[in-house]
Scaffold this active site. Structure first.
Site, PDB file in Angstrom:
ATOM      1  N   LYS A 105     -14.481  -4.275   2.536  1.00 34.00           N
ATOM      2  CA  LYS A 105     -14.298  -3.470   3.739  1.00 34.00           C
ATOM      3  C   LYS A 105     -15.230  -2.260   3.659  1.00 34.00           C
ATOM      4  O   LYS A 105     -15.235  -1.552   2.656  1.00 34.00           O
ATOM      5  CB  LYS A 105     -12.844  -3.012   3.814  1.00 34.00           C
ATOM      6  CG  LYS A 105     -12.546  -1.974   4.880  1.00 34.00           C
ATOM      7  CD  LYS A 105     -11.072  -1.601   4.818  1.00 34.00           C
ATOM      8  CE  LYS A 105     -10.753  -0.419   5.721  1.00 34.00           C
ATOM      9  NZ  LYS A 105      -9.311  -0.096   5.711  1.00 34.00           N
ATOM     10  N   THR A 108      -4.076  -0.020   4.034  1.00 34.03           N
ATOM     11  CA  THR A 108      -3.822   1.274   3.382  1.00 34.03           C
ATOM     12  C   THR A 108      -3.126   1.107   2.033  1.00 34.03           C
ATOM     13  O   THR A 108      -2.280   1.922   1.649  1.00 34.03           O
ATOM     14  CB  THR A 108      -3.030   2.238   4.297  1.00 34.03           C
ATOM     15  OG1 THR A 108      -3.354   1.990   5.669  1.00 34.03           O
ATOM     16  CG2 THR A 108      -3.399   3.683   3.967  1.00 34.03           C
ATOM     17  N   GLU A 135      -3.697  -6.955  10.349  1.00 31.01           N
ATOM     18  CA  GLU A 135      -3.589  -5.935   9.312  1.00 31.01           C
ATOM     19  C   GLU A 135      -2.648  -4.836   9.794  1.00 31.01           C
ATOM     20  O   GLU A 135      -2.983  -4.083  10.715  1.00 31.01           O
ATOM     21  CB  GLU A 135      -4.961  -5.331   8.983  1.00 31.01           C
ATOM     22  CG  GLU A 135      -4.870  -4.224   7.937  1.00 31.01           C
ATOM     23  CD  GLU A 135      -6.149  -3.420   7.795  1.00 31.01           C
ATOM     24  OE1 GLU A 135      -6.071  -2.277   7.303  1.00 31.01           O
ATOM     25  OE2 GLU A 135      -7.224  -3.929   8.162  1.00 31.01           O
ATOM     26  N   ARG A 189       1.059   3.184   7.082  1.00 30.43           N
ATOM     27  CA  ARG A 189       0.910   4.576   7.512  1.00 30.43           C
ATOM     28  C   ARG A 189       2.179   5.136   8.132  1.00 30.43           C
ATOM     29  O   ARG A 189       2.208   6.301   8.531  1.00 30.43           O
ATOM     30  CB  ARG A 189      -0.241   4.715   8.519  1.00 30.43           C
ATOM     31  CG  ARG A 189      -1.594   4.337   7.952  1.00 30.43           C
ATOM     32  CD  ARG A 189      -2.689   4.534   8.978  1.00 30.43           C
ATOM     33  NE  ARG A 189      -3.954   3.974   8.523  1.00 30.43           N
ATOM     34  CZ  ARG A 189      -5.067   3.952   9.251  1.00 30.43           C
ATOM     35  NH1 ARG A 189      -5.056   4.476  10.465  1.00 30.43           N
ATOM     36  NH2 ARG A 189      -6.173   3.416   8.771  1.00 30.43           N
TER      37      ARG A 189
END
Length: 210
Positions: free
Chosen positions: A130, A70, A42, A46
């Site tokens: 998640k 994200t 993953e 960011r």
């Protein structure tokens, strides 16, 4: 190639949560993780370089299962799909993001932190969620509490988990896999210490008790 997000858990007990600032580090880092037996990666959205890093890994290492973390909008989902990602991860859940991922054919691991959010995501057809931020949101006690009303929901707790606490999370009946940033420490990335990252990846395979 599309992938069922729950299948991600079959490749090992930990999904690394990766923050990359330099495109040049992307493929060597991914190779180091693969050498340690970690295939699901993953890469978080960011940093300005994130999408180019995902694209580089997906192109160079087809054996890696690259996902974008994200994801906060339909535009994020589209960019991740176009970069070659095979799944997406969101810090929370909105129906806009869920619908966009379905339309794009990008499997989504949506983030939740409360029972209401679990109900919303589950109502839209998501059963693998998640749990974020895991430690701050209530950790193991909250996951145990959620198992009662949601016995058909499986979680990937992420946020604040360490190699010491991961086995406790993985022992829960409703936890399939954990997300962890400790596999790619900032100082190891800065030093390009790929051997250390491979060793950290290799160590994750002992975290789930038989």
């Amino acid at each position: 190639m599309s992938i069922d997000t729950l299948e991600l858990a079959s490749h090992g007990p930990v999904i690394p949560v990766i923050v990359l600032h330099e495109v040049a580090d992307a493929v060597p880092l991914a190779r180091a993780l693969l050498a340690g037996g970690v295939r699901v990666l993953e890469v978080t959205l960011r940093t300005p370089a994130a999408l180019r890093c995902m694209e580089a890994i997906a192109a160079a290492l087809p054996e890696a299962i690259v996902g974008a973390g994200t994801i906060r909008s339909a535009a994020d989902a589209r960019a991740a799909r176009d970069a070659g990602c095979r799944f997406g991860v969101s810090p929370g859940y909105t129906r806009e993001v869920g619908q966009a991922c379905r339309e794009l054919g990008l499997p989504l691991l949506p983030g939740v932190a409360t029972a209401s959010e679990v109900m919303t995501a589950h109502g839209d057809g998501y059963v693998f969620l998640k749990f974020f931020p895991a430690t701050a949101a209530g950790g193991i006690p909250l996951l145990k509490a959620l198992h009662g009303p949601f016995p058909d929901v499986v979680f990937c707790p992420t946020g604040g988990i360490t190699p010491e606490t991961a086995p406790q999370f993985l022992a829960l009946p409703n936890v399939a896999v954990c997300g962890g940033s400790w596999l790619t420490p900032a100082e190891a990335l800065a030093a390009r210490d790929w051997a250390r990252i491979s060793a950290l990846a290799r160590a994750t395979h002992t975290l789930r008790k038989a």
